[in-house]
Scaffold this active site. Structure first.
Site, PDB file in Angstrom:
ATOM      1  N   ASP A  62      -5.847  -0.249  -1.439  1.00  0.00           N
ATOM      2  CA  ASP A  62      -6.661  -1.093  -2.310  1.00  0.00           C
ATOM      3  C   ASP A  62      -7.954  -1.550  -1.648  1.00  0.00           C
ATOM      4  O   ASP A  62      -8.119  -1.497  -0.429  1.00  0.00           O
ATOM      5  CB  ASP A  62      -5.874  -2.355  -2.679  1.00  0.00           C
ATOM      6  CG  ASP A  62      -5.769  -3.336  -1.498  1.00  0.00           C
ATOM      7  OD1 ASP A  62      -5.304  -2.910  -0.429  1.00  0.00           O
ATOM      8  OD2 ASP A  62      -6.179  -4.502  -1.644  1.00  0.00           O
TER       9      ASP A  62
ATOM     10  N   LYS B  33      -6.597   6.677  11.092  1.00  0.00           N
ATOM     11  CA  LYS B  33      -8.007   6.603  11.515  1.00  0.00           C
ATOM     12  C   LYS B  33      -8.013   6.337  13.014  1.00  0.00           C
ATOM     13  O   LYS B  33      -8.200   5.183  13.440  1.00  0.00           O
ATOM     14  CB  LYS B  33      -8.706   5.445  10.802  1.00  0.00           C
ATOM     15  CG  LYS B  33      -9.109   5.712   9.376  1.00  0.00           C
ATOM     16  CD  LYS B  33     -10.108   4.671   8.881  1.00  0.00           C
ATOM     17  CE  LYS B  33      -9.485   3.697   7.942  1.00  0.00           C
ATOM     18  NZ  LYS B  33     -10.420   2.721   7.354  1.00  0.00           N
TER      19      LYS B  33
ATOM     20  N   ASP C  91      -4.839   1.961  11.077  1.00  0.00           N
ATOM     21  CA  ASP C  91      -6.264   1.744  11.286  1.00  0.00           C
ATOM     22  C   ASP C  91      -6.451   1.178  12.699  1.00  0.00           C
ATOM     23  O   ASP C  91      -6.412   1.923  13.675  1.00  0.00           O
ATOM     24  CB  ASP C  91      -6.751   0.788  10.181  1.00  0.00           C
ATOM     25  CG  ASP C  91      -8.246   0.572  10.163  1.00  0.00           C
ATOM     26  OD1 ASP C  91      -8.973   1.469  10.574  1.00  0.00           O
ATOM     27  OD2 ASP C  91      -8.699  -0.508   9.728  1.00  0.00           O
TER      28      ASP C  91
ATOM     29  N   GLY D 120       0.781  -1.243   0.000  1.00  0.00           N
ATOM     30  CA  GLY D 120       0.000   0.000   0.000  1.00  0.00           C
ATOM     31  C   GLY D 120       0.808   1.285   0.000  1.00  0.00           C
ATOM     32  O   GLY D 120       0.278   2.355  -0.288  1.00  0.00           O
TER      33      GLY D 120
ATOM     34  N   ARG E  47      -5.392   0.748  -6.456  1.00  0.00           N
ATOM     35  CA  ARG E  47      -4.145   1.315  -5.942  1.00  0.00           C
ATOM     36  C   ARG E  47      -3.642   2.456  -6.825  1.00  0.00           C
ATOM     37  O   ARG E  47      -2.916   3.331  -6.381  1.00  0.00           O
ATOM     38  CB  ARG E  47      -3.057   0.238  -5.862  1.00  0.00           C
ATOM     39  CG  ARG E  47      -3.313  -0.843  -4.819  1.00  0.00           C
ATOM     40  CD  ARG E  47      -2.031  -1.618  -4.564  1.00  0.00           C
ATOM     41  NE  ARG E  47      -2.256  -2.907  -3.935  1.00  0.00           N
ATOM     42  CZ  ARG E  47      -2.372  -3.094  -2.619  1.00  0.00           C
ATOM     43  NH1 ARG E  47      -2.297  -2.081  -1.808  1.00  0.00           N
ATOM     44  NH2 ARG E  47      -2.563  -4.299  -2.127  1.00  0.00           N
TER      45      ARG E  47
ATOM     46  N   PHE F  67     -13.796   3.505   4.814  1.00  0.00           N
ATOM     47  CA  PHE F  67     -12.848   2.677   4.078  1.00  0.00           C
ATOM     48  C   PHE F  67     -12.471   3.423   2.803  1.00  0.00           C
ATOM     49  O   PHE F  67     -13.320   3.775   2.000  1.00  0.00           O
ATOM     50  CB  PHE F  67     -13.425   1.302   3.746  1.00  0.00           C
ATOM     51  CG  PHE F  67     -12.373   0.366   3.227  1.00  0.00           C
ATOM     52  CD1 PHE F  67     -11.543  -0.318   4.102  1.00  0.00           C
ATOM     53  CD2 PHE F  67     -12.175   0.216   1.860  1.00  0.00           C
ATOM     54  CE1 PHE F  67     -10.541  -1.151   3.621  1.00  0.00           C
ATOM     55  CE2 PHE F  67     -11.180  -0.612   1.375  1.00  0.00           C
ATOM     56  CZ  PHE F  67     -10.354  -1.299   2.260  1.00  0.00           C
ATOM     57  N   VAL F  68     -11.180   3.679   2.652  1.00  0.00           N
ATOM     58  CA  VAL F  68     -10.730   4.499   1.520  1.00  0.00           C
ATOM     59  C   VAL F  68      -9.837   3.700   0.582  1.00  0.00           C
ATOM     60  O   VAL F  68      -9.204   2.727   0.987  1.00  0.00           O
ATOM     61  CB  VAL F  68      -9.972   5.757   2.010  1.00  0.00           C
ATOM     62  CG1 VAL F  68     -10.920   6.730   2.667  1.00  0.00           C
ATOM     63  CG2 VAL F  68      -8.826   5.398   2.947  1.00  0.00           C
TER      64      VAL F  68
ATOM     65  N   ASP G 185       0.820   2.841   4.721  1.00  0.00           N
ATOM     66  CA  ASP G 185      -0.187   3.666   4.053  1.00  0.00           C
ATOM     67  C   ASP G 185      -1.185   4.234   5.057  1.00  0.00           C
ATOM     68  O   ASP G 185      -1.510   5.419   5.041  1.00  0.00           O
ATOM     69  CB  ASP G 185      -0.908   2.875   2.936  1.00  0.00           C
ATOM     70  CG  ASP G 185      -1.397   1.496   3.391  1.00  0.00           C
ATOM     71  OD1 ASP G 185      -1.236   1.151   4.585  1.00  0.00           O
ATOM     72  OD2 ASP G 185      -1.949   0.764   2.553  1.00  0.00           O
TER      73      ASP G 185
END
Ligand code: IMP
Ligand code: MG
Length: 206
Positions: free
Chosen positions: A177, A149, A121, A63, A183, A170-171, A118
């Protein structure tokens, strides 16, 4: 520096690049321009903190591909670069069971590590990766993530450098991805719910 949620504007799809993605991407959360500007500032901060150090950048695959490339080209100081492969099973939007797909090659003992991911979370990935790197006895480890996040955190992990603090969404895009797709979007966006529904339907049919 963290971007407060209140400053966070959800942009409508306007750019040429986003037109191609209109059927799948519901909205652009962070534009190419915003990303570029933020990375410039981050690189300056990191450059100041790592000057004169034996710097090793460790980037988590896959990512970070875009973020890493853009960040290190703005880091005006000598560094070594290595990758760790970390993958979570499954198609879903939750990080599942973690598997290491590539181990470090470089010696980090006594060196200053910048660990790049990336997105931070739940923090489960970082809490698995950090002890592995700590065991190699670097001088210090600083964590840098494009997105954070904080509302989703399960593990006690914090990043030292954060591109953007985002709400619980969710991005995808700019390296991130969904089921290994999206991506290559040049921006960070949110998918239409129908994309998830279709993906799950296909999995259930198998
Ligand atoms: P954590 O282990 O829950 O902190 O999640 C870290 C990893 O989960 C990231 O490196 C991503 O690969 C993935 N992830 C978490 N949130 C998102 C998201 O919103 N979009 C895409 N991938 C995500
Ligand atoms: Mg990842």
């Amino acid at each position: 520096m963290k971007i407060p949620m209140t400053e966070f504007k959800i942009k409508s799809l306007k750019s040429k690049a986003s037109k191609n993605w209109r059927k799948e991407v519901e909205r652009v959360l962070i534009t190419e321009k915003q990303i570029a500007r933020r990375i410039n500032t981050l690189a300056r901060e990191i450059g100041r903190d790592f000057r004169g150090r034996e710097m090793v950048v460790i980037s988590l695959l896959n990512g970070t591909v875009m973020f890493l490339a853009d960040l290190i080209r703005h880091l005006n100081l000598p560094l070594r670069l290595d990758f760790m492969g970390v993958s979570s099973y499954g198609l879903g939007t939750e990080s599942g069971q973690l598997v290491f797909t590539k181990e470090l090659r470089l010696d980090v003992r006594g060196r200053d590590v910048l660990l790049i991911d990336d997105i931070l979370d739940t923090g489960r990935t970082m809490s698995r990766v950090l002890p592995k790197i700590r065991a190699l006895k670097p001088r210090r480890i600083k964590i840098c993530v494009l997105l954070d996040k904080p509302s989703r955190r399960v593990e006690k992990v914090q990043a030292d450098y954060v591109g953007f603090e985002i709400p619980d969404l969710f991005v995808v895009g700019y390296g991130l991805d969904f089921a290994e797709r999206y991506r290559n979007l040049p921006f960070v966006g949110v998918l239409h719910p129908h994309v998830y529904k279709e993906a799950y339907k296909q999995v259930c049919q198998k």
